[in-house]
Design a protein around this motif. Structure first.
Motif, mmCIF file in Angstrom:
data_model
loop_
_atom_site.group_PDB
_atom_site.id
_atom_site.type_symbol
_atom_site.label_atom_id
_atom_site.label_comp_id
_atom_site.label_asym_id
_atom_site.label_seq_id
_atom_site.Cartn_x
_atom_site.Cartn_y
_atom_site.Cartn_z
ATOM 1 N N ASP A 46 0.830 -1.209 0.000
ATOM 2 C CA ASP A 46 0.000 0.000 0.000
ATOM 3 C C ASP A 46 0.860 1.253 0.000
ATOM 4 O O ASP A 46 0.560 2.225 -0.694
ATOM 5 N N GLY A 69 -12.498 -2.824 2.003
ATOM 6 C CA GLY A 69 -12.837 -4.205 2.309
ATOM 7 C C GLY A 69 -13.684 -4.302 3.564
ATOM 8 O O GLY A 69 -13.986 -3.299 4.223
ATOM 9 N N LEU A 114 -7.960 -3.136 6.476
ATOM 10 C CA LEU A 114 -8.644 -3.574 5.259
ATOM 11 C C LEU A 114 -9.861 -2.698 4.985
ATOM 12 O O LEU A 114 -10.147 -2.358 3.820
ATOM 13 N N GLU A 115 -10.561 -2.303 6.032
ATOM 14 C CA GLU A 115 -11.747 -1.465 5.878
ATOM 15 C C GLU A 115 -11.414 -0.085 5.318
ATOM 16 O O GLU A 115 -12.215 0.508 4.590
ATOM 17 N N ASP A 172 -7.008 -9.558 3.009
ATOM 18 C CA ASP A 172 -8.230 -10.360 2.895
ATOM 19 C C ASP A 172 -7.910 -11.855 2.966
ATOM 20 O O ASP A 172 -8.615 -12.627 3.627
ATOM 21 N N LEU A 202 -9.466 0.432 3.023
ATOM 22 C CA LEU A 202 -9.273 0.241 1.581
ATOM 23 C C LEU A 202 -10.545 -0.264 0.908
ATOM 24 O O LEU A 202 -10.506 -0.707 -0.245
ATOM 25 N N CYS A 216 -2.385 -4.793 -1.459
ATOM 26 C CA CYS A 216 -2.435 -4.795 0.006
ATOM 27 C C CYS A 216 -3.748 -5.394 0.486
ATOM 28 O O CYS A 216 -3.765 -6.265 1.360
ATOM 29 N N ALA A 217 -4.855 -4.934 -0.083
ATOM 30 C CA ALA A 217 -6.176 -5.432 0.322
ATOM 31 C C ALA A 217 -6.294 -6.933 0.102
ATOM 32 O O ALA A 217 -6.863 -7.656 0.931
ATOM 33 N N SER A 222 -2.530 -0.445 -3.543
ATOM 34 C CA SER A 222 -3.577 -0.665 -2.543
ATOM 35 C C SER A 222 -4.375 -1.934 -2.807
ATOM 36 O O SER A 222 -4.702 -2.667 -1.860
#
Length: 502
Positions: free
Chosen positions: A182, A227, A222-223, A195, A225, A190-191, A187
């Motif tokens: 990220d 998720g 994660l949220e 996940d 980004l 990364c997510a 990004s």
């Protein structure tokens, strides 16, 4: 508390390990320091003292007590010098690398990393004590940004113990690797990593507190980004390191629910130092918080600061670790070998190693004491072709480089000598044939894996090694190494049969 620990005077180093490890897992660093100091001050067993000193060092590192770390480093260093146990040597250097990185001493950090890995490669310990040493090395690699090396170290952890992929060190490494993507603009990557990590998390009761802290953070990160994750574990650990993680977790949650100002407030807390998830991570979260508040110009400025931070970190590390540190250690190892055998009449002038005269004296001493030993004759494969193709100057450099590689691969108390030409002899006192073969395999692998192209060598350099026990009736070097020499040529002939001619 572990019932295996009895008292300072009657417990073993294994009892100490279980007891101090339990205290550390409970998040009781002050108790760890008190009990470990008691052990170190009241026992005479060098292994127990060195192990206790390293627990004091680790506990001070968890407390972020810089003066305490400096004092503990010095004492741990002295203790491990008197111990000569590969597990503890490797564990000390792993902890020291981590401490030096935090203080900005990158050159020392690199040397400690190489020393740590080399010592742990040589240890014969198994089980959780051995796994713990590899775990500390993996955490050091992970903190610095060497994720492949970290994952390799955690592979050793899994092989040596009953640890799983939810081991505290492995979880940290995966999260840090995701964050690094990220920070560099990937990004989605990364997510995806976060996940994947969060998709099959075991029941909360199966996890220790430290991985819970990291998994909580990963879920909230994660949220930010886009998720989703419903992971929300309760934890009790309250070390300074993890107070920072909780603040970062709170900031990420605030961004995800649209409360950018609460995130900004959390990032202003004095416990935010960038020592856990990296200096770049608080900057990245700040940028996300500013963007959620509509302060896009400030967010862009923060992103630029983030990029400069990453570029500076990479610029400082890459020239230093690990290849240059490895070469420095080989040179230092040879320098120390020369110092031990400083008499010019006993020293090979090209490599600085002991010569045949020193080898003869060493072997006579072993025979006079009735000591058993394994003798290995090491010969370079195809060395004449190197000289013919590249000249004797390059050939001499190859010989010196091989000397350095072999010197770092043998153990304290062994003797490595240059017998002449491209032939070396190594003597391993009190060593079985099986252990000698294992050491020989390590030497062969280390030589082959070196980057010979940097010396304008257009093919990989390799060696052949033959082993034989030292005869109780000794008449001279030639007689002592005869059987090993014959075994070495047998290895060469077998290798030649396996390699088809052009």
């Amino acid at each position: 508390m572990s019932s295996s620990w009895r008292s300072t005077s009657t417990s073993t180093w294994q009892d100490d390990f279980v007891y101090l490890r339990a205290l550390m897992r409970e998040g009781s660093p002050y108790e760890v320091i008190a009990k470990a100091e008691e052990i170190a001050e009241t026992v005479s067993d060098s292994i127990r003292v060195a192990q206790a000193r390293q627990y004091v060092l680790a506990a001070n590192m968890n407390l972020r007590d810089r003066p305490g770390v400096i004092a503990a480093l010095a004492r741990a260093s002295d203790a491990v010098e008197n111990c000569r146990n590969y597990r503890l040597i490797g564990n000390f250097h792993a902890l020291a690398a981590w401490a030096d990185f935090q203080s900005g001493s990158l050159k020392n950090c690199g040397l400690h990393l190489v020393n740590a890995e080399r010592a742990l490669e040589k240890m014969s310990d198994t089980g959780e004590p051995a796994a713990s040493a590899w775990r500390n090395l993996g955490l050091a690699y992970s903190s610095i940004g060497y994720y492949e090396e970290a994952e390799s170290a955690f592979g050793r952890v899994l092989a040596l113990s009953d640890a799983t992929m939810w081991d505290k060190g492995y979880v940290q490494t995966v999260v840090r690797r995701a964050l690094a993507r990220d920070h560099r603009g990937d990004s989605p990557g990364c997510a995806k990593l976060l996940d994947n990590l969060l998709s099959d998390v075991p029941d909360e009761t199966e996890l220790e507190d430290i991985p819970k802290v990291w998994l909580n953070f990963a879920a909230r990160r994660l949220e930010t980004l886009g998720g989703t994750s419903d992971i929300r574990f309760g934890t009790t650990v309250d070390l300074p390191l993890f107070r920072e993680m909780r603040l970062l977790t709170h900031a990420c949650h605030s961004i995800a629910v649209g409360d950018g100002q609460s995130a900004m407030d959390a990032l202003e807390h004095p416990d935010i130092g960038g020592n856990v998830a990296g200096v770049a991570e608080p900057l990245r979260i700040r940028s996300l918080a500013l963007s959620s508040l509509g302060r896009h110009a400030e967010a862009l400025t923060t992103e630029r600061e983030l990029i400069c931070n990453i570029a500076g970190h990479t610029e400082r590390l890459r020239p230093l670790l690990l290849d240059s540190a490895s070469a420095l250690l080989d040179q230092e190892n040879l320098r120390q070998t020369v110092a031990r055998y400083a008499d010019a009449a006993m020293t090979d002038p090209l490599t600085g190693l002991p010569n045949r005269r020193r080898l003869d004296r060493f072997l006579r001493d072993l025979v006079s004491r009735g000591a058993a030993a394994m003798i290995g004759v090491i010969d370079l494969d195809g060395f004449k072709a190197v000289n013919d193709a590249h000249g004797h100057a390059t050939g001499d450099q190859v010989l010196k480089r091989v000397a350095g590689i072999v010197a770092r691969s043998v153990r304290i108390g062994d003797l490595l000598a240059r017998a002449g030409g491209d032939e070396f002899v190594v003597v391993l006192p009190e060593t079985t044939a099986e252990d000698a073969q294992s050491i020989g395999d390590r030497v062969c692998e280390a030589v082959v894996q070196d980057e010979w192209q940097r010396m304008v060598i257009d093919k990989t350099v390799s060696v052949s090694i033959g082993w034989a026990p030292l005869k109780p009736r000794f008449t001279g070097v030639a007689d002592a190494i005869h059987e090993a020499d014959q075994a070495m040529y047998k290895v060469k002939r077998a290798r030649a049969r396996r390699v088809p001619s052009d």
